[in-house]
Design a protein around this motif. Structure first.
Motif, PDB file in Angstrom:
ATOM      1  N   ALA A 117      44.423  29.829  39.822  1.00 34.94           N
ATOM      2  CA  ALA A 117      43.150  30.470  39.465  1.00 34.94           C
ATOM      3  C   ALA A 117      42.983  31.828  40.135  1.00 34.94           C
ATOM      4  O   ALA A 117      42.396  32.735  39.562  1.00 34.94           O
ATOM      5  N   LEU A 118      43.515  31.969  41.346  1.00 33.54           N
ATOM      6  CA  LEU A 118      43.248  33.184  42.116  1.00 33.54           C
ATOM      7  C   LEU A 118      44.366  34.212  42.124  1.00 33.54           C
ATOM      8  O   LEU A 118      44.124  35.393  42.264  1.00 33.54           O
ATOM      9  N   GLU A 119      45.597  33.749  42.008  1.00 37.47           N
ATOM     10  CA  GLU A 119      46.736  34.671  42.120  1.00 37.47           C
ATOM     11  C   GLU A 119      47.057  35.306  40.790  1.00 37.47           C
ATOM     12  O   GLU A 119      47.898  34.811  40.062  1.00 37.47           O
ATOM     13  N   ASP A 120      46.436  36.422  40.504  1.00 42.42           N
ATOM     14  CA  ASP A 120      46.906  37.118  39.304  1.00 42.42           C
ATOM     15  C   ASP A 120      47.844  38.236  39.722  1.00 42.42           C
ATOM     16  O   ASP A 120      48.179  39.106  38.959  1.00 42.42           O
ATOM     17  N   GLU A 121      48.256  38.159  40.993  1.00 39.75           N
ATOM     18  CA  GLU A 121      49.214  39.136  41.488  1.00 39.75           C
ATOM     19  C   GLU A 121      50.535  38.949  40.759  1.00 39.75           C
ATOM     20  O   GLU A 121      51.048  37.852  40.659  1.00 39.75           O
ATOM     21  N   ALA A 122      51.080  40.046  40.263  1.00 40.72           N
ATOM     22  CA  ALA A 122      52.391  39.961  39.635  1.00 40.72           C
ATOM     23  C   ALA A 122      53.451  39.799  40.721  1.00 40.72           C
ATOM     24  O   ALA A 122      53.410  40.470  41.739  1.00 40.72           O
ATOM     25  N   LEU A 123      54.381  38.900  40.479  1.00 39.41           N
ATOM     26  CA  LEU A 123      55.441  38.609  41.439  1.00 39.41           C
ATOM     27  C   LEU A 123      56.397  39.793  41.552  1.00 39.41           C
ATOM     28  O   LEU A 123      56.807  40.190  42.628  1.00 39.41           O
ATOM     29  N   VAL A 124      56.778  40.322  40.426  1.00 39.99           N
ATOM     30  CA  VAL A 124      57.671  41.477  40.373  1.00 39.99           C
ATOM     31  C   VAL A 124      57.149  42.409  39.288  1.00 39.99           C
ATOM     32  O   VAL A 124      56.295  42.028  38.501  1.00 39.99           O
ATOM     33  N   GLU A 125      57.688  43.606  39.243  1.00 40.88           N
ATOM     34  CA  GLU A 125      57.238  44.625  38.286  1.00 40.88           C
ATOM     35  C   GLU A 125      57.020  44.077  36.879  1.00 40.88           C
ATOM     36  O   GLU A 125      55.990  44.293  36.285  1.00 40.88           O
ATOM     37  N   CYS A 126      58.045  43.361  36.383  1.00 42.70           N
ATOM     38  CA  CYS A 126      58.008  42.983  34.972  1.00 42.70           C
ATOM     39  C   CYS A 126      56.964  41.921  34.659  1.00 42.70           C
ATOM     40  O   CYS A 126      56.684  41.651  33.498  1.00 42.70           O
ATOM     41  N   PHE A 127      56.366  41.293  35.706  1.00 41.97           N
ATOM     42  CA  PHE A 127      55.332  40.295  35.456  1.00 41.97           C
ATOM     43  C   PHE A 127      53.981  40.955  35.223  1.00 41.97           C
ATOM     44  O   PHE A 127      53.050  40.310  34.791  1.00 41.97           O
ATOM     45  N   ARG A 128      53.895  42.247  35.544  1.00 43.29           N
ATOM     46  CA  ARG A 128      52.621  42.935  35.382  1.00 43.29           C
ATOM     47  C   ARG A 128      52.244  43.021  33.916  1.00 43.29           C
ATOM     48  O   ARG A 128      53.104  43.084  33.045  1.00 43.29           O
ATOM     49  N   SER A 177      35.996  39.644  58.349  1.00 42.84           N
ATOM     50  CA  SER A 177      34.667  40.207  58.116  1.00 42.84           C
ATOM     51  C   SER A 177      33.899  39.378  57.089  1.00 42.84           C
ATOM     52  O   SER A 177      34.483  38.750  56.209  1.00 42.84           O
ATOM     53  N   ARG A 178      32.579  39.393  57.227  1.00 40.87           N
ATOM     54  CA  ARG A 178      31.722  38.675  56.271  1.00 40.87           C
ATOM     55  C   ARG A 178      31.916  39.233  54.876  1.00 40.87           C
ATOM     56  O   ARG A 178      31.874  38.507  53.889  1.00 40.87           O
ATOM     57  N   ASN A 179      32.139  40.544  54.823  1.00 38.88           N
ATOM     58  CA  ASN A 179      32.382  41.213  53.543  1.00 38.88           C
ATOM     59  C   ASN A 179      33.584  40.654  52.804  1.00 38.88           C
ATOM     60  O   ASN A 179      33.532  40.381  51.613  1.00 38.88           O
ATOM     61  N   HIS A 180      34.685  40.502  53.538  1.00 37.11           N
ATOM     62  CA  HIS A 180      35.907  39.929  52.977  1.00 37.11           C
ATOM     63  C   HIS A 180      35.648  38.524  52.466  1.00 37.11           C
ATOM     64  O   HIS A 180      36.051  38.158  51.368  1.00 37.11           O
ATOM     65  N   LEU A 181      34.992  37.733  53.312  1.00 40.90           N
ATOM     66  CA  LEU A 181      34.768  36.343  52.941  1.00 40.90           C
ATOM     67  C   LEU A 181      33.800  36.228  51.767  1.00 40.90           C
ATOM     68  O   LEU A 181      33.960  35.342  50.924  1.00 40.90           O
ATOM     69  N   ALA A 182      32.830  37.132  51.693  1.00 36.06           N
ATOM     70  CA  ALA A 182      31.880  37.111  50.577  1.00 36.06           C
ATOM     71  C   ALA A 182      32.614  37.260  49.241  1.00 36.06           C
ATOM     72  O   ALA A 182      32.276  36.597  48.257  1.00 36.06           O
ATOM     73  N   LYS A 183      33.656  38.100  49.216  1.00 34.36           N
ATOM     74  CA  LYS A 183      34.458  38.282  47.996  1.00 34.36           C
ATOM     75  C   LYS A 183      35.203  37.000  47.659  1.00 34.36           C
ATOM     76  O   LYS A 183      35.284  36.584  46.498  1.00 34.36           O
ATOM     77  N   VAL A 184      35.772  36.374  48.689  1.00 33.74           N
ATOM     78  CA  VAL A 184      36.495  35.105  48.504  1.00 33.74           C
ATOM     79  C   VAL A 184      35.549  34.053  47.924  1.00 33.74           C
ATOM     80  O   VAL A 184      35.873  33.371  46.946  1.00 33.74           O
ATOM     81  N   VAL A 185      34.363  33.956  48.527  1.00 28.24           N
ATOM     82  CA  VAL A 185      33.364  32.974  48.087  1.00 28.24           C
ATOM     83  C   VAL A 185      32.953  33.230  46.639  1.00 28.24           C
ATOM     84  O   VAL A 185      32.844  32.300  45.840  1.00 28.24           O
ATOM     85  N   ARG A 186      32.757  34.493  46.299  1.00 33.45           N
ATOM     86  CA  ARG A 186      32.361  34.844  44.930  1.00 33.45           C
ATOM     87  C   ARG A 186      33.430  34.389  43.927  1.00 33.45           C
ATOM     88  O   ARG A 186      33.118  33.813  42.884  1.00 33.45           O
ATOM     89  N   ASP A 187      34.688  34.635  44.257  1.00 29.94           N
ATOM     90  CA  ASP A 187      35.780  34.226  43.375  1.00 29.94           C
ATOM     91  C   ASP A 187      35.905  32.711  43.269  1.00 29.94           C
ATOM     92  O   ASP A 187      36.165  32.177  42.196  1.00 29.94           O
ATOM     93  N   LEU A 188      35.746  32.023  44.396  1.00 29.20           N
ATOM     94  CA  LEU A 188      35.846  30.557  44.386  1.00 29.20           C
ATOM     95  C   LEU A 188      34.709  29.950  43.576  1.00 29.20           C
ATOM     96  O   LEU A 188      34.890  28.958  42.874  1.00 29.20           O
ATOM     97  N   ALA A 189      33.531  30.555  43.664  1.00 26.24           N
ATOM     98  CA  ALA A 189      32.392  30.076  42.877  1.00 26.24           C
ATOM     99  C   ALA A 189      32.631  30.346  41.394  1.00 26.24           C
ATOM    100  O   ALA A 189      32.402  29.483  40.545  1.00 26.24           O
TER     101      ALA A 189
END
Length: 143
Positions: free
Chosen positions: A82-93, A38-50
Motif C-alpha cells: 500500500a505504501l511503497e510506490d517507490e520504483a525499485l529500478v529505473e524501468c519500474f518507474r 519529528s511530529r511533522n514526519h509522523l503526521a505524514k505517515v499517519v495520514r497515509d496509514l489512515a
C-alpha cells in the motif's frame, strides 16, 4: 538488495507500536518522541496509514489514532504494498525511466520476481506477530 524507504519503515514501526497496545489511542507527539522523529514526519505517515485504511484517527480531546483492524488481520506485505510506490529500478518507474535496454531486458522480469518473493515473504507475517510492547519506563511501577 531490497530496502524499504524510511517512510515505510516508520509506518511499519508505528503499526507495530499500535499493535502492542491495541486497546488504546495514540497521540502523534507520543510516538514521534518515542521514535525520535519529528511530529511533522509522523503526521505524514499517519495520514497515509489512515488513507490506506490501516488506522482510524479522531480529532479533539482524547483523540489520536488506533488500528482500524485487528493486528492479526494485517500483514506486513499488505502495508508495504500500500505504501511503497517507490520504483525499485529505473524501468519500474511509471514513465519507464531512462534505461536504454528496456526493449530486450531480462533483468526487469527477474527483479519483478524478486520483489514479489520479498512481498510474499512479508505476507506471511502479521502485525500481531511483531508488535512493539510499550517502552519500559526507568522506574519500578508502584502498586
Amino acid at each position: 538488495a531490497m530496502h524499504l524507504t524510511m517512510f515505510t519503515d516508520f509506518a511499519l514501526r508505528t503499526l507495530m507500536r499500535l499493535a502492542g497496545e491495541p486497546a488504546r489511542s495514540f497521540a502523534t507527539a507520543e510516538i514521534a518522541a518515542e521514535f525520535g522523529i519529528s511530529r511533522n514526519h509522523l503526521a505524514k505517515v499517519v495520514r497515509d496509514l489512515a488513507g490506506s485504511g490501516f488506522i482510524t484517527t479522531q480529532r479533539g480531546v482524547g483523540g489520536g489514532f488506533a488500528l482500524a483492524r485487528p493486528a492479526q488481520s494485517i500483514t506486513l506485505g499488505e502495508v508495504v504494498r500500500a505504501l511503497e510506490d517507490e520504483a525499485l529500478v529505473e524501468c519500474f518507474r511509471a514513465d519507464g525511466g531512462c534505461c536504454l535496454l528496456t526493449a530486450r531486458c531480462r533483468l526487469k522480469a527477474k527483479l519483478t520476481n524478486a520483489r514479489e518473493a520479498f512481498l510474499r515473504e512479508l505476507d506471511t507475517t502479521t502485525l500481531a506477530e511483531c508488535a512493539y510492547p510499550a517502552p519500559t519506563r526507568g522506574f519500578a511501577a508502584t502498586t
